[in-house]
Design a protein around this motif. Sequence first.
Motif, PDB file in Angstrom:
ATOM      1  N   PRO A  61      -0.383  72.865   0.779  1.00  0.00           N
ATOM      2  CA  PRO A  61      -0.855  72.718   2.169  1.00  0.00           C
ATOM      3  C   PRO A  61      -0.398  73.908   3.017  1.00  0.00           C
ATOM      4  O   PRO A  61       0.516  74.640   2.635  1.00  0.00           O
ATOM      5  N   ASP A  62      -1.037  74.090   4.157  1.00  0.00           N
ATOM      6  CA  ASP A  62      -0.669  75.180   5.061  1.00  0.00           C
ATOM      7  C   ASP A  62       0.554  74.837   5.906  1.00  0.00           C
ATOM      8  O   ASP A  62       1.236  75.725   6.403  1.00  0.00           O
ATOM      9  N   HIS A  63       0.814  73.536   6.096  1.00  0.00           N
ATOM     10  CA  HIS A  63       1.926  73.085   6.927  1.00  0.00           C
ATOM     11  C   HIS A  63       2.629  71.931   6.230  1.00  0.00           C
ATOM     12  O   HIS A  63       2.046  71.270   5.369  1.00  0.00           O
ATOM     13  N   ALA A  64       3.873  71.691   6.629  1.00  0.00           N
ATOM     14  CA  ALA A  64       4.590  70.520   6.120  1.00  0.00           C
ATOM     15  C   ALA A  64       3.837  69.278   6.576  1.00  0.00           C
ATOM     16  O   ALA A  64       3.512  69.130   7.750  1.00  0.00           O
ATOM     17  N   ARG A  65       3.547  68.402   5.630  1.00  0.00           N
ATOM     18  CA  ARG A  65       2.787  67.189   5.928  1.00  0.00           C
ATOM     19  C   ARG A  65       3.725  66.020   6.199  1.00  0.00           C
ATOM     20  O   ARG A  65       4.889  66.043   5.807  1.00  0.00           O
ATOM     21  N   VAL A  66       3.205  65.003   6.840  1.00  0.00           N
ATOM     22  CA  VAL A  66       3.993  63.809   7.134  1.00  0.00           C
ATOM     23  C   VAL A  66       4.545  63.219   5.838  1.00  0.00           C
ATOM     24  O   VAL A  66       5.707  62.818   5.768  1.00  0.00           O
ATOM     25  N   VAL A  67       3.745  63.182   4.794  1.00  0.00           N
ATOM     26  CA  VAL A  67       4.189  62.628   3.521  1.00  0.00           C
ATOM     27  C   VAL A  67       5.363  63.433   2.953  1.00  0.00           C
ATOM     28  O   VAL A  67       6.242  62.874   2.303  1.00  0.00           O
ATOM     29  N   ASP A  68       5.394  64.743   3.214  1.00  0.00           N
ATOM     30  CA  ASP A  68       6.496  65.589   2.737  1.00  0.00           C
ATOM     31  C   ASP A  68       7.790  65.302   3.495  1.00  0.00           C
ATOM     32  O   ASP A  68       8.879  65.583   3.000  1.00  0.00           O
ATOM     33  N   MET A  69       7.673  64.781   4.712  1.00  0.00           N
ATOM     34  CA  MET A  69       8.848  64.572   5.557  1.00  0.00           C
ATOM     35  C   MET A  69       9.517  63.218   5.332  1.00  0.00           C
ATOM     36  O   MET A  69      10.604  62.981   5.848  1.00  0.00           O
ATOM     37  N   SER A 121      12.654  74.184  -3.160  1.00  0.00           N
ATOM     38  CA  SER A 121      12.527  73.288  -4.314  1.00  0.00           C
ATOM     39  C   SER A 121      11.493  72.187  -4.106  1.00  0.00           C
ATOM     40  O   SER A 121      11.038  71.578  -5.073  1.00  0.00           O
ATOM     41  N   HIS A 122      11.125  71.922  -2.860  1.00  0.00           N
ATOM     42  CA  HIS A 122      10.090  70.915  -2.617  1.00  0.00           C
ATOM     43  C   HIS A 122       8.734  71.399  -3.122  1.00  0.00           C
ATOM     44  O   HIS A 122       7.897  70.593  -3.534  1.00  0.00           O
ATOM     45  N   TYR A 123       8.515  72.703  -3.074  1.00  0.00           N
ATOM     46  CA  TYR A 123       7.222  73.282  -3.438  1.00  0.00           C
ATOM     47  C   TYR A 123       7.226  73.936  -4.807  1.00  0.00           C
ATOM     48  O   TYR A 123       6.177  74.081  -5.434  1.00  0.00           O
ATOM     49  N   VAL A 124       8.390  74.366  -5.272  1.00  0.00           N
ATOM     50  CA  VAL A 124       8.495  75.076  -6.546  1.00  0.00           C
ATOM     51  C   VAL A 124       9.262  74.180  -7.516  1.00  0.00           C
ATOM     52  O   VAL A 124      10.471  74.029  -7.410  1.00  0.00           O
ATOM     53  N   LYS A 125       8.532  73.587  -8.460  1.00  0.00           N
ATOM     54  CA  LYS A 125       9.123  72.634  -9.400  1.00  0.00           C
ATOM     55  C   LYS A 125       9.413  73.325 -10.735  1.00  0.00           C
ATOM     56  O   LYS A 125       8.669  74.214 -11.150  1.00  0.00           O
ATOM     57  N   PRO A 126      10.493  72.918 -11.406  1.00  0.00           N
ATOM     58  CA  PRO A 126      10.858  73.528 -12.689  1.00  0.00           C
ATOM     59  C   PRO A 126       9.705  73.497 -13.686  1.00  0.00           C
ATOM     60  O   PRO A 126       9.035  72.474 -13.853  1.00  0.00           O
ATOM     61  N   ASP A 165       8.853  77.069  16.142  1.00  0.00           N
ATOM     62  CA  ASP A 165       7.864  76.061  16.527  1.00  0.00           C
ATOM     63  C   ASP A 165       6.997  75.564  15.379  1.00  0.00           C
ATOM     64  O   ASP A 165       5.863  75.135  15.591  1.00  0.00           O
ATOM     65  N   GLU A 166       7.517  75.627  14.148  1.00  0.00           N
ATOM     66  CA  GLU A 166       6.814  75.106  12.978  1.00  0.00           C
ATOM     67  C   GLU A 166       7.725  74.090  12.285  1.00  0.00           C
ATOM     68  O   GLU A 166       8.909  74.359  12.083  1.00  0.00           O
ATOM     69  N   ASP A 167       7.183  72.944  11.906  1.00  0.00           N
ATOM     70  CA  ASP A 167       7.952  71.980  11.134  1.00  0.00           C
ATOM     71  C   ASP A 167       8.159  72.536   9.733  1.00  0.00           C
ATOM     72  O   ASP A 167       7.197  72.965   9.085  1.00  0.00           O
ATOM     73  N   ARG A 168       9.425  72.535   9.286  1.00  0.00           N
ATOM     74  CA  ARG A 168       9.745  73.063   7.966  1.00  0.00           C
ATOM     75  C   ARG A 168      10.713  72.131   7.242  1.00  0.00           C
ATOM     76  O   ARG A 168      11.635  71.577   7.842  1.00  0.00           O
ATOM     77  N   LEU A 169      10.513  72.005   5.955  1.00  0.00           N
ATOM     78  CA  LEU A 169      11.424  71.232   5.122  1.00  0.00           C
ATOM     79  C   LEU A 169      12.646  72.090   4.836  1.00  0.00           C
ATOM     80  O   LEU A 169      12.536  73.299   4.624  1.00  0.00           O
ATOM     81  N   CYS A 170      13.812  71.451   4.836  1.00  0.00           N
ATOM     82  CA  CYS A 170      15.037  72.225   4.636  1.00  0.00           C
ATOM     83  C   CYS A 170      16.084  71.385   3.920  1.00  0.00           C
ATOM     84  O   CYS A 170      15.983  70.164   3.845  1.00  0.00           O
ATOM     85  N   MET A 171      17.079  72.057   3.391  1.00  0.00           N
ATOM     86  CA  MET A 171      18.281  71.418   2.877  1.00  0.00           C
ATOM     87  C   MET A 171      19.371  71.737   3.888  1.00  0.00           C
ATOM     88  O   MET A 171      19.461  72.865   4.386  1.00  0.00           O
ATOM     89  N   VAL A 172      20.207  70.743   4.193  1.00  0.00           N
ATOM     90  CA  VAL A 172      21.136  70.854   5.313  1.00  0.00           C
ATOM     91  C   VAL A 172      22.557  70.543   4.870  1.00  0.00           C
ATOM     92  O   VAL A 172      22.780  69.647   4.047  1.00  0.00           O
ATOM     93  N   CYS A 173      23.493  71.283   5.439  1.00  0.00           N
ATOM     94  CA  CYS A 173      24.902  70.899   5.382  1.00  0.00           C
ATOM     95  C   CYS A 173      25.348  70.704   6.830  1.00  0.00           C
ATOM     96  O   CYS A 173      25.309  71.648   7.629  1.00  0.00           O
ATOM     97  N   ASP A 174      25.718  69.473   7.157  1.00  0.00           N
ATOM     98  CA  ASP A 174      26.204  69.123   8.491  1.00  0.00           C
ATOM     99  C   ASP A 174      27.711  68.957   8.341  1.00  0.00           C
ATOM    100  O   ASP A 174      28.170  68.114   7.570  1.00  0.00           O
ATOM    101  N   MET A 175      28.494  69.776   9.049  1.00  0.00           N
ATOM    102  CA  MET A 175      29.940  69.786   8.818  1.00  0.00           C
ATOM    103  C   MET A 175      30.732  69.813  10.108  1.00  0.00           C
ATOM    104  O   MET A 175      30.207  70.145  11.166  1.00  0.00           O
TER     105      MET A 175
END
Length: 198
Positions: A61-69, A121-126, A165-175
Amino acid sequence: GQVVAVELTEPPSMFSQPVGRVVEVLGEIDDPGMEIEIAVRKYDVPHRFSPEPLAHAAALPDHARVVDMRHRVDLRDVPLVPIDGEDARDFDDAVYCEPHRRPRAKSGDGWRLVVAIADVSHYVKPGEPLDTDAYQRATSVYFPRRVIPMLPEKLSNGLCSLNPDEDRLCMVCDMVVDASGDLTAYQFFPGVMRSHAR
């Protein structure tokens, strides 16, 4: 007077020069960026994507979709900002920091630090074509005026780039970091973010 890439058809011998055929005309020797084109070929830097990963990227997809979130922590209201350099062409790291009051803390107050990185890793699978091609490349290659990305542009400058201003999937460390700079608490989780500024 032109710079060309040649495929050898006959190797040199004691009595003859090598023979080859021109496979690519790069341009004139004094063309801007020619030194980069020469270096890319001299050191076998993979600079073209094979058809399979390009087709796989095109199908994304061109943008992060609701299903991806789904099943991700929503951080779109947290003012995360990318920290990539001024001349960076892709933005994959972002931070947010705020004072953190620790109840009953002996060493004083500290900071809440949120670090987010684009979730490739959400878009690039082994084992998929994008992964296989990226594994061969190992990294993006940076030249003064050009980047040869590890992933096709739809990912490197699109879905996996933390553009404002674009929704993006990310991995987070909250510390939590105390006043002495010691890490006192942390958690990792998949998130969705919206970069608030460049």
